[in-house]
Design a protein around this motif. Structure first.
Motif, PDB file in Angstrom:
ATOM      1  N   TYR A  23     127.441  -9.973  25.270  1.00 36.70           N
ATOM      2  CA  TYR A  23     126.112  -9.525  24.853  1.00 36.70           C
ATOM      3  C   TYR A  23     125.386  -8.981  26.080  1.00 36.70           C
ATOM      4  O   TYR A  23     125.077  -9.719  27.016  1.00 36.70           O
ATOM      5  N   ILE A  46     119.545  -5.375  23.000  1.00 32.60           N
ATOM      6  CA  ILE A  46     120.640  -6.311  23.253  1.00 32.60           C
ATOM      7  C   ILE A  46     121.828  -5.843  22.426  1.00 32.60           C
ATOM      8  O   ILE A  46     121.748  -5.781  21.198  1.00 32.60           O
ATOM      9  N   ARG A 104     113.564  -6.413  21.125  1.00 28.48           N
ATOM     10  CA  ARG A 104     114.393  -7.562  21.510  1.00 28.48           C
ATOM     11  C   ARG A 104     114.605  -7.712  23.011  1.00 28.48           C
ATOM     12  O   ARG A 104     115.348  -8.577  23.433  1.00 28.48           O
ATOM     13  N   THR A 105     113.967  -6.895  23.827  1.00 29.69           N
ATOM     14  CA  THR A 105     114.159  -7.039  25.281  1.00 29.69           C
ATOM     15  C   THR A 105     112.860  -7.364  25.995  1.00 29.69           C
ATOM     16  O   THR A 105     112.827  -7.387  27.217  1.00 29.69           O
ATOM     17  N   SER A 125     109.296  -7.326  30.979  1.00 27.74           N
ATOM     18  CA  SER A 125     110.508  -6.573  30.669  1.00 27.74           C
ATOM     19  C   SER A 125     111.127  -6.119  31.969  1.00 27.74           C
ATOM     20  O   SER A 125     110.441  -5.549  32.828  1.00 27.74           O
ATOM     21  N   HIS A 129     122.192  -7.030  27.845  1.00 26.79           N
ATOM     22  CA  HIS A 129     120.766  -6.723  27.742  1.00 26.79           C
ATOM     23  C   HIS A 129     120.486  -5.437  28.526  1.00 26.79           C
ATOM     24  O   HIS A 129     120.600  -5.416  29.755  1.00 26.79           O
ATOM     25  N   ARG A 168     125.896  -5.930  21.304  1.00 30.64           N
ATOM     26  CA  ARG A 168     127.082  -6.773  21.138  1.00 30.64           C
ATOM     27  C   ARG A 168     128.305  -5.915  21.460  1.00 30.64           C
ATOM     28  O   ARG A 168     128.716  -5.060  20.683  1.00 30.64           O
ATOM     29  N   THR A 227     122.957  -7.860  32.424  1.00 30.68           N
ATOM     30  CA  THR A 227     121.817  -6.974  32.266  1.00 30.68           C
ATOM     31  C   THR A 227     122.128  -5.634  32.901  1.00 30.68           C
ATOM     32  O   THR A 227     122.931  -5.540  33.831  1.00 30.68           O
ATOM     33  N   THR A 258     117.629  -3.003  29.601  1.00 28.53           N
ATOM     34  CA  THR A 258     116.180  -3.092  29.709  1.00 28.53           C
ATOM     35  C   THR A 258     115.604  -1.850  30.356  1.00 28.53           C
ATOM     36  O   THR A 258     116.293  -1.099  31.051  1.00 28.53           O
TER      37      THR A 258
END
Length: 706
Positions: free
Chosen positions: A416, A397, A452-453, A492, A418, A399, A343, A420
């Motif tokens: 991957y 997110i 998506r977060t 979040s 994340h 890749r 993250t 935020t």
């Protein structure tokens, strides 16, 4: 494990084997171990029948926590080869029938010196030994030996038996003071007794007082690749060592032999004595730092024992050989972040680390795709050793893909990440009224918007567990009528926010969209307090059914009026629908004839219009149906016209001075008087007719007069 004898590479250790603990000794830093040979005779000169490997000497190797006691084993680097320890003779280590044992030749042979446990200290750099019984037994005597424990003489140091808690032997060649401290009984104070032992030495040692001692391992003169000769004082000479006393007289390197080498990393010794690769080790593996054109040392499975000084002999045969680094395809590509986390906060630097298990780092191209439309490429893996930094400009997110490639092949890996950003505001969008057993859509709007977060926790009705989704919308069916509460929590990063709405669930209802004359927008500050005050003054309608009123935020100013059936509609659904339709026609007629109006301030009159009539619930997901809309449920007692009354606010919102006005003819009859000052308007409903028919006639008369 003990290494305090002053002999390089010599260690004594206790090892558990077949549920028995035994004492072993090594002279090549752990390559080879053997049991300790027990003394041949006891203190009385009787033979001891102890045959290896069934019987041997075992030592207690606990060091004392008290620095002023010697513990169960004592050595000194200035007295090489002398070891004094507590132990026993038998098949295994035992704490029963213990005695004191001494070795003068670095553990090759042992002699017993006491039948009980003693603390032993070294005097004059090991030229003399002092022994005192353990502190648990009071004593008046000490024992001194000048011949490495072969003979002991007893001396008194106190008139009263003393529990000896410790002895301090002061350092220094010219200082021969020994201090005993202890107590006469458990209740007495500490006692200090100083002993000057200089008088027991008659003179200073000369060359004739020394002898040479050859270090050996059971007759083998080469220990750790050297032949070492020490100079020691002859046993029994009562002379004091000088300042220039030197322990090692000479050290000569030996020819390397097999026992000077141990198994290298990844190899283990087999039954035939040779070192073979362990099952988990691949000897053909080359370090990833080895690049083409460079050299590396290829292990033979052996390495010289650390600190071993042997030369020549088999050294070349056992030493690792220099070979050229092969060119290999990339293998074992690894991609991580510097902090090891998956993250990151929006706007912060993220450092990626790229590592390759196998492959020529100098000739391997590295490509890194950050997943947000940007990528970087390096022609040399070594250029990425400090990490690759990147800043993401949006949350989500991503890749992240790394590719390592050379002329022999490639390898790839994916991570991957994340990214935020904390949510600052959440708004729950839901219809005000819904039909029972009919699916309805509920939406949570967040700002800033993060795809998506964000995790959504939906608390619906009386459910004790939330519904968890990654989407900001959810469909739900309410099984029963009444007022239902919906709460959404948005998570979040490290932030959690929530919003709550109340929804009315009915079997059927009608809805009217209302608008106002444009001059109202000039006085609309578009704040919740203003809408709340407007909502509060919506007059309780004169119906037996219920009214639900929502004042929307924003401009142009608008509202929605819901006509709900009465809670007690036992007369039947069809009759209730007919009654709701009749009431709707009356209200629509009044709105179409501009009978509903109010005055903001003198000269500023606002008329209420009807915008749209619907037969089904209005489910609008536009911003107008936001959480700022005021939802009021008003109980209605009488049948009649829905009249809106907006009065002068107590909040003192700027440039708002609103009061209600209806037709002057029926003002006193319908709502009482509304003052023009700061006093709160009074509304009287007692004068209204309780009959539906009479109220309808009264409304018709008002329409004709209008």
């Amino acid at each position: 494990m003990i290494d305090r004898s002053g002999i390089k590479g010599m260690l004594i250790a206790n090892k558990r084997q077949d549920s028995q603990v035994k004492t072993y000794i090594t002279y090549n830093k752990g390559r080879d171990w053997r049991l300790l040979q027990a003394p041949a005779v006891d203190l009385d000169g009787n033979d001891i029948h102890c045959i290896l490997p069934f019987c041997s000497l075992h030592l207690q190797l606990q060091m004392s926590e008290n620095p002023y006691l010697s513990g169960t084993i004592s050595t000194k680097s200035s007295a090489p080869g002398i070891i004094v320890a507590t132990g026993n003779i038998g098949a295994e280590l035992s704490y029963n029938n213990v005695g004191m044992f001494i070795s003068s030749d670095a553990g090759n042979s042992w002699r017993q010196i006491f039948e009980e446990e003693h603390n032993v200290w070294f005097l004059d750099k090991g030229g003399a030994l002092v022994a005192v019984k353990q502190p648990s037994v009071p004593t008046r005597h000490l024992w001194v030996s000048f011949d490495e424990g072969r003979q002991w003489t007893r001396h008194s140091f106190s008139l009263v038996p003393l529990f000896v808690d410790g002895v301090l032997v002061e350092a220094g060649a010219e200082n021969q003071i020994m201090t005993f401290f202890g107590h006469f009984s458990h209740r007495s104070e500490w006692q200090l007794i100083k002993i000057d032992y200089k008088s027991i030495f008659t003179r200073r040692c000369t060359e004739e007082d020394y002898q040479t001692w050859h270090l050996h391992n059971q007759g083998e003169p080469c220990v750790m690749g050297q032949k070492q000769i020490y100079m020691k004082r002859r046993p029994g000479n009562f002379c004091m060592l000088g300042k220039d006393y030197s322990r090692i007289l000479s050290a000569e390197s030996c020819i390397c032999r097999a026992h000077d080498f141990e198994c290298d990393y990844g190899y283990e010794r087999r039954a035939d004595g040779n070192c073979r690769a362990a099952f988990w080790f691949n000897p053909s593996t080359v370090s990833r730092s080895c690049s083409q054109g460079q050299n590396y040392l290829n292990s033979t499975g052996y390495r010289k024992v650390v600190l071993n000084n042997c030369t020549k002999g088999v050294k070349e045969m056992y030493t690792a050989r220099k070979q050229q680094c092969p060119n290999r395809p990339p293998k074992g590509l690894a991609l991580t972040t510097r902090d090891g986390k998956l993250t990151a906060n929006l706007g912060n630097n993220v450092t990626f680390l790229v590592q390759l298990e196998e492959g020529d780092s100098m000739r391997t191209n590295i490509q890194l795709d950050f997943g947000d439309g940007t990528a970087v490429s390096y022609s040399n893996l070594s250029w990425t050793e400090e990490g690759i930094k990147h800043v993401y400009k949006s949350a989500g997110i991503f890749r992240v893909t790394a590719l390592a490639e050379n002329t022999l092949g490639y390898d790839t890996t994916t991570l991957y990440l994340h990214v935020t950003c904390p949510v600052e505001h959440v708004q729950l969008l839901a219809p005000f009224v819904v039909i029972r057993n009919k699916e309805v859509n509920i939406t949570a709007m967040v700002w800033p918007s993060h795809s998506r977060t964000v995790t959504y926790f939906w608390w619906l009705g009386n459910n004790t567990e939330p519904v968890i989704t990654l989407d900001g919308s959810i469909s739900y069916t309410f099984p029963s009528e009444g007022m239902h509460t919906i709460t959404v929590q948005v998570s979040s990063a490290n932030t959690i926010l929530q919003d709550t709405k109340t929804i009315a669930v009915q079997e059927f209802f009608k809805s009217l969209l209302l608008s106002f004359s444009p001059n109202l927008d000039e006085f609309n500050p578009d704040i919740p307090e203003w809408r709340q005050d407007v909502g509060r003054v919506i007059k309780k309608a004169l119906l037996q059914e219920q009214l639900l009123v929502a004042v929307f935020p924003g401009v142009p100013t608008a509202a929605e009026l819901f006509l709900l059936p009465h809670k007690n509609h036992s007369e039947g659904k069809k009759k209730s629908e007919e009654e709701l339709e009749r009431v709707s026609e009356i209200i629509v007629s009044a709105l179409n004839q501009n009978l509903v109006e109010f005055e903001l301030k003198p000269g500023a009159r606002v008329i209420v219009y009807i915008t749209q009539l619907t037969l089904a619930p209005l489910v609008d997901s536009s911003p107008r149906h936001s959480s700022s809309a005021m939802l009021m449920l008003l109980s209605v007692v009488f049948l009649g016209l829905a009249v809106f009354l907006i009065y002068k606010f107590k909040r003192k919102i700027p440039w708002i001075n609103i009061y209600a006005e209806v037709n002057q003819e029926k003002e006193q009859e319908m709502i009482g008087s509304v003052g023009q000052g700061d006093s709160t308007p009074k509304i009287t409903l007692s004068e209204f007719s309780t009959s539906k028919e009479l109220m309808e006639k009264e409304l018709d008369a008002r329409v004709k007069r209008k």
